[in-house]
Design an enzyme around this catalytic site. Structure first.
Site, mmCIF file in Angstrom:
data_model
loop_
_atom_site.group_PDB
_atom_site.id
_atom_site.type_symbol
_atom_site.label_atom_id
_atom_site.label_comp_id
_atom_site.label_asym_id
_atom_site.label_seq_id
_atom_site.Cartn_x
_atom_site.Cartn_y
_atom_site.Cartn_z
ATOM 1 N N PHE B 245 -4.850 -3.271 6.584
ATOM 2 C CA PHE B 245 -3.793 -3.223 5.507
ATOM 3 C C PHE B 245 -2.737 -2.334 5.679
ATOM 4 O O PHE B 245 -2.066 -1.638 4.601
ATOM 5 C CB PHE B 245 -4.620 -3.111 4.125
ATOM 6 C CG PHE B 245 -5.785 -3.781 4.013
ATOM 7 C CD1 PHE B 245 -5.703 -5.280 4.083
ATOM 8 C CD2 PHE B 245 -7.193 -3.394 3.777
ATOM 9 C CE1 PHE B 245 -7.198 -5.889 4.044
ATOM 10 C CE2 PHE B 245 -8.152 -3.906 4.100
ATOM 11 C CZ PHE B 245 -8.221 -5.307 3.975
ATOM 12 N N GLU B 729 1.865 -10.087 3.338
ATOM 13 C CA GLU B 729 2.135 -9.211 2.437
ATOM 14 C C GLU B 729 2.580 -9.690 0.924
ATOM 15 O O GLU B 729 2.466 -9.189 -0.258
ATOM 16 C CB GLU B 729 3.013 -8.008 2.654
ATOM 17 C CG GLU B 729 2.270 -6.981 3.582
ATOM 18 C CD GLU B 729 3.239 -6.219 4.566
ATOM 19 O OE1 GLU B 729 3.284 -4.813 4.235
ATOM 20 O OE2 GLU B 729 3.753 -6.597 5.569
#
Ligand SMILES: Cc1cc2nc3c(=O)[nH]c(=O)nc-3n(C[C@H](O)[C@H](O)[C@H](O)COP(=O)(O)OP(=O)(O)OC[C@H]3O[C@@H](n4cnc5c(N)ncnc54)[C@H](O)[C@@H]3O)c2cc1C
Lengths: 328, 762
Positions: B245, B729
């Protein structure tokens, strides 16, 4: 490397003395013990594995009581029909506890003896001061982040919350803890911190919890456990309530059992609320007023003050649900 | 290949681009057969444990190593006092280091959890025990626990983020309707399930690292510079990643010290961070605060936005979380004033977490739009439609594609938004109050060059290779699909090798750019290999197809003459006939990105050549609209989600199944952000208390409602070679705002600080 001796006990007579030795720890499912060992909160030199002791994993129900062996796994108890019938609050408390993996490993005896989740208690390297861990060392939590800390049953020395769910249900329905040949009400099993927060349970060194007994009662058969928390699963209670109810033929409350979790240093029986309800008709106003007594004597902190309101509302909700169950 | 070439296969269940095959690495992962970086067996391994500071600021005066060194199995104890410096490495943005030396173990302490020692032993247990035997002598200094403490002040201005468009103050003063509100997001941590760590092995001056990596070439460059060796002497291997991430893109201090220990010991060293260390060894999302003022005319046309942002950074590093990333381009607004300040405090330097910038920016903006809609008495969706910009209001450029209206329409329709009663608290289900909220999100199209090798094998199968990494997003699969499309092969005949820095190069898998740029590079290499194959078939004297036609096609692994001049010839037969065991092509897309061959190293090992979304004729972004239903138990304050519908425009989806998964993953992470996550700081010590997965709450399955995702995108030929825009994202952007808006709709309470908890609502 830190070594420890491992004993696999095969009889209670053998386990007791081993467990009584200084720096010895009883191992059941291990989900608390290993966790605390990893946090460096406990450093046992000897571990006494009791999971092979015979006869401690039974679930039996008869007209008088429900008997749960100390080695019964949480998952087994919550699924058992006898448990669900004799005390739904216990089955629900277990089902709402921890995670499926932990429930498969953890035992009922170990569950009662789980330790507080106080972040200061659990991190000795960062927070040396903890009266519960090291008597007289102080309390790092006081003045710290305390939104999970207790409002009830606290002392100067300790404000750590008792985190478990099962015990709250047991205390509500007047369960009895069997310790070998000794018996004790669940309510007496958990010790208020007072000046000795390191003494958490009414157990002498080497004593082993062998069973939990729930006396048969109408209030136990008609009981429920409500658990409030931010995450839908796998989180300790922000506030929880175990409630049991028996109505008399005239519709008044014959017997009511209530205990709170998540807000006190021990499972917190609500005697005052029970007294205010017993013998009364369960009108909405009566329920509400009685529920407001739940947090009597509480010492809130700025970051847990909201529980002053939440706990009474949850008590109220639990009672309403039990009453609705009657209508249905 | 232009996007139109591939439209016939879009959305079908084929194996080519646009098909929906499941991940080709999925089975191996489910069965536990996929060997991640730290699963690789390495002979002669020694185990390291990191020791970290327990104070927030000050100095390590000394560390007594005696007991630790005497402990059984201990091989090496590194402290600030006995660790020689490394060379300083240039930054990931390509700037030269300010100093010549880099000390992975510094005596100066700037945050709790900073690494101060490393203990290496024969076993992990021995190292763990010995680590507790170090006696650290600290000299403590005053510290700033976080940016809310008074002494932290207002921080420093970030002039590059200043926007002054028109005259916002005057326009606000004359606006019919104005709202002003402050929004906050806490420190949020990446906490991937696979912790950070590495195994480092030296063979002479060559360093091999098994380390999860979102950027093999960038990290390899960093290690090479630290140790003063050539880029080619570093081999980084990262076959899979168990979640990053954004947090696994850079070489980190713990990697430096572990590799240094391996060199000093002459033995491979493995270091895995403990879970608490994953909260302090690298930064998560910076805590942020935004003050937003919106002004509109009585019809709901936005006139002005005044935006002030504050974010945390560390005392020794600057991380910028651009808080106006969405503010500046979501809506048509003539007057915009935006400033941002950064407040240094004693924390680890914050870093990238999914959609840095856009995420907090959209949280504030999309909540503010909801507040404005209520102030105007308008539907929040209608307000947004009224302010849809025809072009990028910031750059003035046309959108390459902005199917926001289509997203609103599709999302609202599937959700049933038209049935919403706007009055807060009006929609109920028994004792529960229902909240319906919506918000929009956006993420820019970032572009970099890629490189790939495609090899046609003697058996007619195809191999694809690149150093890019698959973070679990599906890179293996979509790159196989890309090659499958070019050769008309089933997926099973394509083998993809990724995650090794000795392979053809790739830039960072970050900024949601990987899929677009790597499908482009693989497509280019595959076409080149196909052209060469066809050339051989037409021209090689031994080819059965020599001279039969002017051109050939390739489909289903065979060479096909256009008018049936000859029977289709399997590729394998051609290669046998012409005596070749392979045909391969290595291609990069430097030229397509305006770069020259000499830029190659810089392009893949820094982000200095990454192109902004407005670099070129258009402004390029992905878009989404979230619709959320939740239920609030009014008496108890608990929030439970009921359903989420998200419609999005990310251009062409290389594999809709995987793209939908990415959007859903972003939504799940957004649920955590909205309702659960946040570092809890004990300000007396500047310590994050909930530094473990029992106390740092991430959503469980039970927290996740049914999620429907709808793609409204069309191929965007400007955004990437095959027409896709960024997906990874996008899904998290705006989701927390949709939830906060739904909470308001349910309860009438505006909670402007995340996460929204029982304490806020009871
Ligand atoms: C992440 C996490 C989440 C959790 N969430 C919850 C939750 O939501 N609700 C909840 O109630 N619990 C929760 N728990 C606690 C969990 O239920 C307990 O860890 C578990 O029940 C302990 O049982 P065990 O058999 O594993 O105990 P062990 O770890 O084996 O023992 C626990 C303690 O009891 C002692 N002991 C064990 N058996 C006996 C005995 N028969 N006689 C005397 N002493 C004994 C041991 O010496 C030890 O001190 C959670 C735990 C974790 C790690």
């Amino acid at each position: 490397m830190r070594d420890f001796a491992y004993h696999r006990a095969t009889t209670l007579e053998q386990a007791g003395p081993l467990a009584a030795r200084a720096e010895s720890a009883i191992l059941a499912g291990g989900t608390t013990l290993l966790d605390l060992a990893k946090c460096d909160v406990v450093r046992p030199a000897e571990v006494v594995d009791i999971t092979h002791l015979p006869g401690l994993a039974d679930i039996r129900a008869d007209a008088e009581s429900l008997h749960l062996g100390a080695l019964v796994r949480m998952a087994a108890a919550m699924r058992h029909v006898a448990v669900r019938a004799a005390c739904p609050a216990v089955a629900q408390a277990l089902a709402l506890s921890a995670s499926a993996q932990i429930r498969n490993m953890a035992t009922l005896g170990g569950n009662l003896l789980q330790r507080t989740r106080c972040a200061y208690y659990r991190d000795p390297a960062s927070f040396p001061a903890c009266n519960r861990r090291t008597p007289g060392s102080g309390c790092a939590a006081a003045g710290g982040v305390t939104h999970h800390h207790a409002l009830l049953g606290t002392s100067e020395a300790c404000i750590a919350t008792y985190p478990g769910d099962l015990a709250v249900a047991l205390v509500a329905v007047g369960a009895v803890i069997e310790i070998g040949t000794r018996w004790m009400p669940a309510e007496d099993f958990f010790l208020l911190p007072g000046e000795t927060p390191h003494r958490e349970f009414a157990l002498e060194p080497g004593e082993i919890v062998t069973a939990l007994c729930i006396p048969a009662s109408a209030a136990s058969r008609r009981s429920a456990y409500l658990k409030l928390r931010d995450r839908a699963s796998y989180e300790f209670a922000s506030v929880s309530v175990a409630a049991g109810l028996e109505l008399a033929a005239d519709g008044t409350i014959a017997d009511v059992r209530l205990a709170l979790g998540g807000v006190a240093t021990i499972p917190w029986r609500l005697h005052a609320v029970e007294a205010a309800l017993t013998g009364r008709h369960p009108t909405p106003a009566t329920l509400r007023e009685a529920s407001l007594l739940a947090m009597q004597g509480a010492t809130p902190r700025p970051d847990n003050r909201h529980k002053l309101d939440l706990a009474p509302r949850l008590v109220h909700r639990a009672l309403e649900q039990l009453l609705q169950g009657d209508a249905a | 290949m232009s996007p139109l070439d591939i439209s016939p296969q879009r959305g079908d269940a084929g194996d080519g681009i646009g098909g929906r095959p499941p991940r080709i690495d999925g089975l191996a992962k489910i069965r536990g057969e996929a060997a991640y970086a730290m699963d690789q067996p390495v002979e002669g391994l020694a185990h390291a444990v990191l020791v970290t500071a327990t104070i927030a600021a000050g100095w390590v005066r000394g560390i007594d190593r005696t007991a630790a060194e005497a402990a059984p199995g201990v091989l090496l104890v590194l402290t600030p006092g006995n660790t020689p410096p490394l060379h300083a490495a240039s930054t990931w943005t390509g700037e030269a280091p300010p100093t010549s030396e880099y000390r992975p173990l510094e005596p100066e302490i700037r945050h709790v959890g900073q690494q101060i020692a490393l203990v290496v032993a024969e076993s992990l247990e021995q190292a763990t025990e010995a680590a507790t035997l170090l006696r650290v002598d600290y000299e403590a200094a005053p510290f700033l626990a976080d940016f809310t403490v008074p002494d932290a002040g207002e921080g420093q201005d970030l002039p590059p983020l200043t926007i002054e468009r028109g005259d916002a103050d005057t326009a606000l003063a004359s606006a019919d309707i104005r709202i002003s509100a402050e929004y906050g997001t806490p420190r949020e941590y990446n906490v991937p399930i696979e912790p950070h760590g590495l195994t480092a092995r030296w063979d002479g001056d060559a360093l091999t690292l098994w380390e999860p990596s979102q950027w093999l070439d960038g990290m390899a460059r960093n290690y090479a510079e630290w140790f003063g060796i050539g880029f080619e002497q570093v081999r980084l291997i990262s076959p899979y990643i168990g979640g990053g991430f954004g947090s696994k893109a850079l070489a980190l201090p713990h990697g430096a010290i572990a590799a240094q220990a391996a060199r000093m010991l002459g033995r491979p060293v493995k270091l895995v961070l403990t879970r608490p260390q994953t909260f302090t060894a690298f930064g998560g999302r910076a805590a942020t605060r935004q003050l937003l003022e919106l002004g509109a005319d009585a019809d709901g046309h936005l006139l002005a936005i005044r935006h002030r942002g504050w974010q945390e950074t560390s005392r020794n590093g600057l991380w910028v979380e651009p808080l106006n990333a969405a503010t500046a381009l979501m809506y048509e607004v003539p007057h915009l004033s935006s400033r941002q300040r950064v407040v240094p405090v004693n924390t680890v330097t914050p870093s990238a977490k999914r959609a840095p910038g856009e995420n907090p920016s959209a949280f504030a903006l999309e909540c503010a739009m909801d507040e404005l809609a209520y102030a105007l008495g308008q539907d929040p969706l209608a307000l947004r439609l009224r302010n849809e910009p025809g072009r990028d209001p910031h750059s003035g450029k046309l959108w390459s594609s902005r199917r926001m209206r289509e997203a609103y329409a599709a999302g609202a329709d599937s959700f049933g938004w038209a049935r919403r009663n706007p009055t807060p608290g009006a929609m109920r289900d028994g004792p529960l109050r229902l909240g319906w909220g919506m918000a929009a999100g956006t993420y820019p199209v970032r572009r970099s060059a890629g490189e790939a090798m495609v090899r046609i094998l003697a058996d007619g199968g195809v191999e694809v290779a690149s150093s890019t990494s698959d973070m679990g997003t599906g890179a293996y699969t979509i790159l196989a699909q890309t090659a499958a499309s070019v050769f008309g092969l089933p997926l099973a005949r394509v083998r993809v090798t990724l995650g090794d820095s000795t392979l053809p190069r790739a830039p960072v898998s970050g900024g949601s750019q990987m899929a677009g740029l790597m499908t482009g590079a693989v497509d280019k290499a595959a076409r080149a290999a196909r052209e060469e194959l066809i050339g051989l078939a037409l021209n090689d004297p031994r080819s059965p197809l020599r001279g039969v036609a002017n051109t050939l096609a390739v489909a289903e692994g065979r060479l096909i003459a256009p008018r049936g001049e000859a029977p289709p010839l399997p590729i394998a037969e051609l290669l046998t006939a012409i005596g070749r065991d392979r045909v391969e092509a290595l291609r990069d897309t430097l030229a397509e990105n305006g770069l020259k061959p000499e830029d190659r190293y810089r392009a893949f090992t820094t982000v200095s050549t990454m192109r902004a979304p407005t670099d070129g004729e258009y402004s390029m972004h992905s878009w989404c609209a979230h619709f959320v239903e939740l239920a609030v138990d009014e008496a108890l304050g608990s929030v439970r989600l009921r359903r989420i519908v998200t419609a999005f425009d990310a251009g062409l989806l290389y594999n809709p199944r995987l793209a939908e998964s990415q959007i859903k993953g972003g939504i799940v992470m957004g649920i955590g952000q909205a309702l659960l996550e946040g570092g809890i700081v004990d300000r007396r010590h500047a310590r994050v208390l909930n530094n473990n997965l029992a106390d740092y709450l991430l959503p469980t399955h039970a927290d996740i409602p049914p999620i429907e995702v709808i793609s409204v995108g069309e191929p965007d030929p400007h955004a990437s070679a095959l027409g896709g825009k960024g997906v990874g994202e996008l899904g998290i952007v705006g989701l927390a705002a949709a939830i906060a808006n739904a909470v308001f709709h349910a309860t009438g309470k505006r909670v402007r600080d995340l996460p929204i908890t029982l304490a806020d609502l009871c």
